[in-house]
Design an enzyme around this catalytic site. Structure first.
Site, PDB file in Angstrom:
ATOM      1  N   TYR A 188       0.694  -1.104  -0.033  1.00 23.61           N
ATOM      2  CA  TYR A 188      -0.188   0.006   0.347  1.00 23.61           C
ATOM      3  C   TYR A 188       0.668   1.233   0.048  1.00 23.61           C
ATOM      4  O   TYR A 188       0.654   2.050  -0.888  1.00 23.61           O
ATOM      5  CB  TYR A 188      -0.940   0.165   0.952  1.00 23.61           C
TER       6      TYR A 188
ATOM      7  N   LYS B  37       0.950   3.900  -3.324  1.00 25.01           N
ATOM      8  CA  LYS B  37       0.667   5.091  -3.004  1.00 25.01           C
ATOM      9  C   LYS B  37       1.853   6.161  -3.326  1.00 25.01           C
ATOM     10  O   LYS B  37       1.349   7.232  -3.692  1.00 25.01           O
ATOM     11  CB  LYS B  37       0.227   5.221  -1.597  1.00 25.01           C
TER      12      LYS B  37
END
Length: 343
Positions: A154, A158
């Site tokens: 993640y 991102k």
């Protein structure tokens, strides 16, 4: 400094009629942004995997699609002035390719669609974990480099997405990235329910010495920041900003005070960061080779997040965006406890 909690009502600054697209508009933060925009009389299109009938009833237009539907992303940007890109694949565990497809390819496609249709403003919801480095982050500011080494897909994906959003900034399409940290508040479907479930099941442990401080941000404040970023895009375009309540709390004290206020037993059992990290590594290995569902009970990334300082210098957001948290930690926590007791 945080201002009075009496201002929990929507901002009163003048609204305009420019059409808006909100991706992820049925999530916790996205729903608040959509609600605020609708209250301002803005034409709002929501791109989400499922239609929310209550938002449709309030006037929102829905496009039911995921971030890997390139055609839907192109259609969603038609006739739009501002994109609030809130949608993402979130989690501490999962296949890197799945996160990359949603968070990087999806954002890249949305940016291209925005340019194609003449969108003027692009407000991207990022995360402070894009600067993860495995160390304590105490008063860190936006000068920290984006992570390229993290045991979770993640933050890695991102970080790539944020870099591309800011690189896309131009006179025709102004872009900004906001990094709200640990969004919480009434009706939070993620953070608080998970903490309560773990505590009630006796599965929650204090990781480390229990004195680590973290920043959080109330969902109303995070919503303010997104709308203010659009309003003040001329001052903040091309940059990333930490968005917090500007009131770091001792994480485990805050959790235990919440539990006690709800009549639950406080967390007393402890585990060292070294032991939690070792357990996390073993869990990750098991989840990779065995057909186990869901997320592991512990990962190396989660162990680090639970044990280390994570609070930030949000001065830049005050200066450039005009942001100032209206809901304090004390006021927001009191309201949260009352809402949970009423359920």
């Amino acid at each position: 400094m945080p201002s009075s909690d009496s201002a929990i009502q929507p901002l009163s600054h003048s609204a305009h009629s420019f059409p808006v697209l909100v991706t992820g508009g049925t999530g916790f933060l996205g729903r608040h942004i959509v609600g605020r925009l609708l209250a301002q009389g803005r034409p709002v299109t929501v791109l989400a995997r499922r239609v929310a009938d209550d938002l449709v009833a309030r006037g929102a237009r829905f496009i039911a699609a995921s971030l890997d539907d390139a055609g839907a992303l192109r259609d969603a940007c038609a006739g739009v002035h501002t994109v609030f890109h809130v949608a993402a694949k979130v989690g501490v565990w999962g296949r890197y390719d799945d996160f990359y497809r949603a968070n990087v390819i999806g954002t890249r496609t949305l940016l291209a669609s925005a340019r194609e249709h003449g969108v003027r403003c692009f407000v991207h919801t990022s995360t402070p974990s894009v600067v993860y480095n495995g160390l304590d982050l105490a008063g860190a500011d936006e000068s920290l480099p984006l992570t390229t080494r993290c045991p979770s897909a993640y933050p890695l994906t991102k970080a790539i997405a944020e870099r591309e959003v800011l690189a896309a900034n131009s006179p025709g399409l102004r872009t900004v990235a906001l990094r709200p940290h640990l969004i919480w508040g009434n009706d939070d479907p993620h953070l608080i329910p998970r903490v309560l479930a773990q505590a009630r099941g006796g599965r929650l442990r204090i990781v480390g010495d229990g004195r680590n401080r973290v920043d959080m941000v109330h969902v109303e404040n995070a919503t303010d920041a997104h709308l203010l970023a659009e309003t003040n895009i001329g001052q903040c375009a091309g940059r990333a900003y930490f968005i917090t309540n500007n009131e770091p709390v001792v994480l485990w004290e805050w959790i235990n005070n919440l539990l006690v206020s709800l009549g639950e037993r406080p967390v007393g059992k402890r585990i060292s960061l070294r032991a939690a990290s070792a357990i996390g590594a073993c869990c990750e290995a098991a989840w990779r080779v065995l057909p186990l569902r869901g997320e592991p009970p512990m990962t190396r990334f989660v162990a680090s997040e639970l044990a280390k300082d994570h609070w930030f210098n949000a001065t830049a957001s005050y200066r450039d965006i005009g942001y100032s948290p209206r809901v304090s930690m004390a006021g927001g926590t009191a309201a949260l406890i009352e809402s949970l007791k009423a359920k």
